[in-house]
Enzyme design. Structure first.
Site, mmCIF file in Angstrom:
data_model
loop_
_atom_site.group_PDB
_atom_site.id
_atom_site.type_symbol
_atom_site.label_atom_id
_atom_site.label_comp_id
_atom_site.label_asym_id
_atom_site.label_seq_id
_atom_site.Cartn_x
_atom_site.Cartn_y
_atom_site.Cartn_z
ATOM 1 N N ASP A 120 0.845 -1.191 0.000
ATOM 2 C CA ASP A 120 0.000 0.000 0.000
ATOM 3 C C ASP A 120 0.882 1.243 0.000
ATOM 4 O O ASP A 120 1.166 1.834 1.027
ATOM 5 C CB ASP A 120 -0.895 -0.031 1.247
ATOM 6 C CG ASP A 120 -2.026 0.957 1.115
ATOM 7 O OD1 ASP A 120 -2.201 1.527 0.015
ATOM 8 O OD2 ASP A 120 -2.738 1.167 2.108
ATOM 9 N N CYS A 407 -33.955 20.689 -4.973
ATOM 10 C CA CYS A 407 -32.496 20.723 -4.847
ATOM 11 C C CYS A 407 -32.091 21.753 -3.790
ATOM 12 O O CYS A 407 -32.536 22.901 -3.840
ATOM 13 C CB CYS A 407 -31.892 21.079 -6.199
ATOM 14 S SG CYS A 407 -30.135 21.399 -6.125
#
Ligand code: IVH
Length: 669
Positions: A120, A407
């Protein structure tokens, strides 16, 4: 022997000795001399080089910490693209991978695989020429990365010179060990500096330093795992490649295993899922690779990844926390996504305070309520998500989520098409969509315009300076310096970055437009196939689906996008602003029309009207709409208009399509 010859010989011996001890210490973990002895050798070499600066060669260990800090990282095109991997998450998916491999290879017998730890860290491509490390680049978008050579040279486990004068490209992962990471963060805490969230971020942050002296103080290390190319030798298996890396003193991971079939590879995955915490460094999975290179070649690639390699990702770490609120987020395509605001909690190495809930159905199917205790994890170890709610912990005060009807950003209706998972804000001018669209447009893998963060994008929209991405190219110095946070320097830098982005290739532009389902890989493929945006704009569904990597979903989305008049208008504005719309990067196009003004009249055989204008502009010329004394050429096709007469009247040179092509090719006419 002359004094200088003697010094040269001694310096040669010291360089080889020091590199050998670097290798023994940093790669083999088997030091043969004490630190004091090592320092003595180093000091002697430094003294010699000070006395005879010509001995200071680029592969000298004294050159690991290099010269002056950089001002920017140059970008580098990878000789071999650095692809990514498809992910699998369980045994069933790994077996399916194995079946696909067997089918494509036409075999029923067991396939040999290597199983390798998936480190990683941060991908780096190393380039050695005649054995000398000449370049190190980050992955970037896989095609182009950043030149971090000076920083990578500070990593002592990376040889500056290989034991053999070979040309080789190697891929590896730069990382920081867990205990080094903790030490680094403790130090930063003492120095009152911001802490790194995890070893991966610390490695990335360290490699992205413009001053390599800072990088040199960071405990970076590397594991190399793939040979990208090698000249003068052939490798027949991945395993042989790993052996070869070792022979060249390139550090590879000692845990890799050669597996007889997928069963052994699955055992390896299970073993490391249990044991991963016992390692000194972080891994996030296992990479399984078909061992035979010939088979790898036969299997080929999808748009993003080789079919011969796959990542097995470890199950995500899960933790419990409380949902404080559920908000909604409006994306660039108008999709309205519910988002859980959480009691902050640490998971997989960083503190998480919000997690996506994907869509309305997901919230209701999992019955996630405001006030609930929930289990969260990071999908692919990156994006936090809510796995399930813990209904047994409820006290009755929890609230059921309802999707808002309008929205939150523009008050337009939120509409969910039957059969679609996402609800969408239908506002054509919704600021949230615009904001996200612009942020995507300028992002690194898209047009890569540095210095345009979210705050500045908001500022530009709110001050009315931009209403779409094409407006970015109309920004002037006077517009910017008047704004808060902008000085002369930042305004100039931003305008330069915007200007530079005009020469990007078509692949970046297509990705930047944010056409649904068109990711960076598909955008590149389309750019290569079509060559110009004008051709793509008129492509039919069938033209698109003949391309193997373009499925019906992507094709339909492209056709829909370019059918919208306002999208075509946007493209026209982008072309008009001088943005390159061809696959060939504008910087590579010969500027054969530089300084010339052309007027086109009549219809041409090889170019449509908008195409011809883009061609002229991309070759450095100006396409004007009316003939004047300043016109250099009038290009005439069939049925020319009155512009031809005007050209004749004022004596402007008239050319046909053939002559125009000759001009483009740089010929005198
Ligand atoms: S092979 C074509 N092997 O994991 C891709 N990758 O998505 C070849 N990684 O960013 C990659 N350890 O940098 C391979 N032993 C390993 C690896 C490894 C870590 C990284 C790689 C890439 C990501 C895969």
């Amino acid at each position: 022997m002359t004094v200088i010859k003697e010094a040269q010989t001694r310096a040669g011996i010291l360089k080889t000795e020091i590199e050998k001890h670097n290798y023994l210490y940093y790669v083999m973990d088997q030091p043969e001399i004490s630190d004091a002895e090592y320092d003595r050798l180093m000091r002697e070499l430094i003294r010699l080089e000070e006395e005879y600066p010509e001995l200071q060669t680029p592969d000298s260990p004294t050159q690991r910490v290099g010269g002056r800090p950089l001002t920017i990282f140059n970008s580098i095109r990878h000789r071999i693209p650095l692809l990514s991997l498809a992910n699998t998450f369980d045994e069933v998916e790994l077996k399916a991978f194995d079946s696909r491999v067997k089918k494509a290879l036409g075999t029923d017998s067991e396939v040999e695989y290597t199983a390798e730890l998936k480190i990683d860290g941060l991908t780096i491509a190393l380039t050695y020429e005649a054995g000398l490390l000449v370049q190190a680049a980050t992955r970037g978008d896989g095609e182009e990365g950043e030149d971090v050579t000076a920083n990578v040279k500070t990593i002592k486990s990376i040889p500056l010179r290989l034991p053999s004068p070979i040309n080789i490209g190697v891929r590896g992962e730069v990382y920081i060990k867990k205990n080094d990471f903790e030490r680094l963060n403790r130090q930063r805490e003492d120095d009152e500096e911001a802490l790194f969230a995890n070893p991966r971020n610390a490695a990335a942050g360290s490699l992205r330093q413009l001053d390599s002296k800072i990088t040199a103080n960071r405990p970076l290390d590397i594991f190399c795992y793939d040979i990208l190319y090698i000249e003068g030798q052939t490798i027949t298996t991945q395993w042989e490649g790993l052996e070869l890396l070792k022979r060249f003193h390139l550090k590879s991971n000692p845990e890799a295993k050669l597996c007889k079939g997928i069963g052994e590879a699955i055992e390896f995955c299970k073993y490391w899922t249990e044991q991963r915490h016992s390692l000194a460094y972080e891994i996030d999975g296992i990479v399984i690779k078909v061992n035979s290179i010939q088979a790898q070649t036969k299997l080929g690639f999808t748009a993003k990844a080789p079919r011969s390699k796959v990542a097995y990702k470890f199950p995500a770490e899960q933790v419990e926390t409380k949902v404080k609120a559920i908000e909604v987020n409006v994306g660039r395509t108008g999709a309205v996504t519910p988002l859980a605001i959480l009691e902050p909690v640490k998971v997989a190495g960083s503190v998480v305070g919000r997690a996506t809930l994907h869509n309305e159905d997901n919230v209701h199917n999992k019955d996630i309520r405001v006030g609930d205790w929930v289990v969260i994890q990071k999908a692919g170890d990156i994006i936090p998500e809510v796995v399930r709610s813990l209904s047994e912990k409820r006290d009755g005060s929890e609230q059921i989520f309802e999707m808002p009807k309008v929205c939150p950003e523009c008050n337009s209706a939120i509409y969910r098409e039957p059969g679609e998972a996402a609800a969408r804000c239908i506002g054509a001018t919704c600021p949230a969509q615009l904001r996200r669209g612009i942020i995507h447009f300028v992002s690194r893998d898209a047009m890569n315009i540095e210095g345009l963060g979210e705050a500045i994008v908001i500022q530009l929209i709110e001050s009315g300076l931009i209403r779409d991405v094409a407006d970015l190219y109309q920004l002037r110095f006077e517009d910017l310096v008047g704004l808060e946070r902008f000085g002369t320097k930042s305004a100039t830098n931003l305008l330069t970055a915007i200007g530079d982005s005009k020469t990007n290739n078509l692949g970046r532009l297509l990705f930047a437009l944010g056409i649904r389902h068109v990711g960076a890989g598909a955008a590149r493929e389309l750019a290569e196939r079509f060559g110009s945006i004008l051709k793509l704009m008129d492509a039919t569904f069938e033209d698109l689906t003949v391309i193997p990597t373009i499925g019906p979903k992507i094709a339909a989305s492209i056709v829909k996008y370019f059918n919208e008049p306002h999208n075509r208008e946007l493209v026209r504005k982008i072309i008009e602003a001088g943005v390159n719309v061809f696959q060939e990067a504008a910087t590579d196009i010969p500027q054969t029309l530089a300084g010339k003004t052309l007027v086109v009249t009549g219809s041409l055989v090889s170019f449509s009207r908008s195409e011809i204008e883009a061609v002229i502009r991309n070759h450095g010329g100006k396409a004007a709409s009316s003939v004047s004394k300043n016109t250099d050429y009038v290009l005439t096709g069939s049925d020319p208009g009155s512009k031809l007469q005007k050209a004749q009247a004022i004596g402007v040179k008239i050319i046909n399509e053939e002559q125009f092509k000759a001009l483009l090719a740089g010929k005198e006419i």
